[in-house]
Design a protein around this motif. Structure first.
Motif, mmCIF file in Angstrom:
data_model
loop_
_atom_site.group_PDB
_atom_site.id
_atom_site.type_symbol
_atom_site.label_atom_id
_atom_site.label_comp_id
_atom_site.label_asym_id
_atom_site.label_seq_id
_atom_site.Cartn_x
_atom_site.Cartn_y
_atom_site.Cartn_z
ATOM 1 N N GLU A 100 54.228 39.571 -5.616
ATOM 2 C CA GLU A 100 54.549 38.487 -6.529
ATOM 3 C C GLU A 100 53.947 37.196 -6.012
ATOM 4 N N GLY A 101 53.864 36.207 -6.890
ATOM 5 C CA GLY A 101 53.341 34.907 -6.498
ATOM 6 C C GLY A 101 51.886 34.998 -6.101
ATOM 7 N N ILE A 102 51.514 34.150 -5.167
ATOM 8 C CA ILE A 102 50.113 34.107 -4.748
ATOM 9 C C ILE A 102 49.694 35.388 -4.028
ATOM 10 N N ALA A 103 50.664 36.169 -3.533
ATOM 11 C CA ALA A 103 50.356 37.422 -2.827
ATOM 12 C C ALA A 103 49.622 38.420 -3.722
ATOM 13 N N LYS A 104 49.777 38.304 -5.046
ATOM 14 C CA LYS A 104 49.069 39.236 -5.929
ATOM 15 C C LYS A 104 47.565 38.982 -5.928
ATOM 16 N N TYR A 105 47.144 37.858 -5.336
ATOM 17 C CA TYR A 105 45.724 37.542 -5.201
ATOM 18 C C TYR A 105 45.251 37.763 -3.761
ATOM 19 N N ASN A 159 36.464 29.642 3.528
ATOM 20 C CA ASN A 159 37.177 30.847 3.108
ATOM 21 C C ASN A 159 38.653 30.549 2.924
ATOM 22 N N VAL A 160 39.226 31.138 1.905
ATOM 23 C CA VAL A 160 40.663 31.096 1.676
ATOM 24 C C VAL A 160 41.151 32.530 1.866
ATOM 25 N N ILE A 161 42.042 32.726 2.840
ATOM 26 C CA ILE A 161 42.543 34.060 3.146
ATOM 27 C C ILE A 161 44.003 34.129 2.699
ATOM 28 N N GLY A 187 52.090 36.485 1.071
ATOM 29 C CA GLY A 187 52.072 35.174 0.432
ATOM 30 C C GLY A 187 51.578 34.060 1.339
ATOM 31 N N SER A 188 51.200 34.386 2.575
ATOM 32 C CA SER A 188 50.665 33.357 3.477
ATOM 33 C C SER A 188 49.233 33.025 3.071
ATOM 34 N N VAL A 189 48.825 31.783 3.333
ATOM 35 C CA VAL A 189 47.475 31.345 3.000
ATOM 36 C C VAL A 189 46.886 30.657 4.221
ATOM 37 N N LYS A 190 45.640 31.020 4.548
ATOM 38 C CA LYS A 190 44.914 30.378 5.643
ATOM 39 C C LYS A 190 43.578 29.902 5.118
ATOM 40 N N ILE A 191 43.142 28.775 5.648
ATOM 41 C CA ILE A 191 41.832 28.239 5.319
ATOM 42 C C ILE A 191 40.959 28.379 6.561
ATOM 43 N N ALA A 196 47.957 27.218 5.657
ATOM 44 C CA ALA A 196 48.352 26.297 4.584
ATOM 45 C C ALA A 196 49.863 26.146 4.596
ATOM 46 N N GLU A 197 50.333 24.967 4.308
ATOM 47 C CA GLU A 197 51.762 24.661 4.267
ATOM 48 C C GLU A 197 52.176 24.363 2.832
ATOM 49 N N ASN A 198 53.464 24.462 2.570
ATOM 50 C CA ASN A 198 54.047 24.101 1.267
ATOM 51 C C ASN A 198 53.351 24.806 0.101
#
Length: 144
Positions: free
Chosen positions: A53-58, A73-75, A80-84, A93-95
């Motif tokens: 769900e959420g951004i994790a589906k991408y 790169n956006v990982i 649902g965690s995001v790293k640049i 990435a935060e928030n």
């Protein structure tokens, strides 16, 4: 003697039934094993795999392109965690907030700069648009 043999056979028979019934506990449906969740709206496979769900589906590695010579790169993790990952290294990435296909987050691209607000709008499972306060507007595509 025959009473002894009969007793031994009976004990072995009852013991084997007990062992078999105990080893089959996870297949009988008697415990809560999330049997209604197939992850795709089906009838369930008894597993605990859920549809992200959420951004994790991408989830995956995406390439954010800003103009000709600016990119990073956006990982996105399945959690649902995001790293640049840019020239300054890899930053979490935060928030991260949003729903559907639009998400916002803050990232500090380097130790000498302030945090940057980023907005990603996914147009499909493989592409979208990105706006970064430090880099401007660009496109994002899934790295295959």
């Amino acid at each position: 003697m025959s009473k002894r043999v009969l007793r031994l056979v009976s004990i072995l028979f009852l013991s084997s039934i007990l062992v078999l019934s105990c080893s089959n506990a996870n297949k009988t449906g008697s415990s809560n094993n999330d049997s209604g969740n197939s992850g795709t709206g089906g009838t369930g496979d008894g597993g605990t795999t859920q549809t992200p769900e959420g951004i994790a589906k991408y989830a995956g590695t995406w390439i954010a392109q800003f103009g000709v010579n600016k990119s990073y790169n956006v990982i996105i993790g399945t959690d649902g965690s995001v790293k640049i990952k840019d020239e300054a290294g890899e930053t979490k990435a935060e928030n991260v907030q949003g729903s559907g296909n639009k998400y916002t987050m803050t990232v500090q691209h380097g130790s000498a700069v302030d945090s940057s607000n980023i907005t990603i709008t996914f147009e499909s499972d493989n592409s979208g648009n990105i706006t970064d306060e430090d880099f401007g507007s660009g496109t994002i595509s899934k790295n295959s």
